[in-house]
Write an enzyme that holds these catalytic residues in place. Sequence first.
Site, PDB file in Angstrom:
ATOM      1  CD  GLU A 223      -2.844   1.451   0.502  1.00  0.00           C
ATOM      2  OE1 GLU A 223      -2.495   1.557  -0.692  1.00  0.00           O
ATOM      3  OE2 GLU A 223      -4.011   1.669   0.887  1.00  0.00           O
TER       4      GLU A 223
ATOM      5  CG  ASP B 218      -4.882   9.527   6.342  1.00  0.00           C
ATOM      6  OD1 ASP B 218      -4.044  10.416   6.435  1.00  0.00           O
ATOM      7  OD2 ASP B 218      -6.100   9.729   6.463  1.00  0.00           O
TER       8      ASP B 218
END
Length: 187
Positions: free
Chosen positions: A105, A109
């Site tokens: 990835e 966040d």
Amino acid sequence: MSTDFSIPSSIARVLLDQAAIEARVKQLADQISRDYADVDQLILVGVLKGSFIFLADLCRHLSIDHRVDFIALSSYGQTTTVTGEVRLLMDVKANLEDRHVLIVEDIIDSGYTLSYLMRSFLTRSPASLRTCVLLSKPDRRQVDVQIDYLGFEIPDVWVVGYGLDFADRFRTLPFIGELDPQVYTNE
Ligand code: IMP
Ligand code: MG
């Protein structure tokens, strides 16, 4: 051949330059190659679109047998606001049962995307499941997700380049830069 890239005015500052990214990606690949040395076959699952450049560089540094697959997810909305809702747009082709799976990835966040993906993949009974993430914004985390391989921790700013976008722009910048907040507050 090296290409000269001018830095667009929408970039407030460069956080990670090309050399820093290259060196770290190579280190991550070396570590993954060591950790999976005794494993039959590793499947790297890149999360589209943001991870495509990271994954392309990472997998070419691997010295072990591996396959590459992709998944496409979308958190609702086009902007920098995270809603926590995740949609599956495209699934992997591979059957993950009894396979060693490494999710690749671009950035973590809130953690909702990776946590959704981990839960979804775990129901498919992989032999092992780990995560490799280039960037993490620890201050933003809403859910706890295990990151097995991490490139860099960064502050809570919107970053673009090296695969990362804002509204599908800036993905192919060779560095990772902080987007000038004026770009998204004006839209
Ligand atoms: P999450 O909040 O951990 O679920 O992250 C959701 C997705 O938002 C990530 O996979 C990225 O695609 C995207 N994202 C989060 N922060 C940034 C950023 O600073 N730049 C570009 N994309 C980001
Ligand atoms: Mg992403």
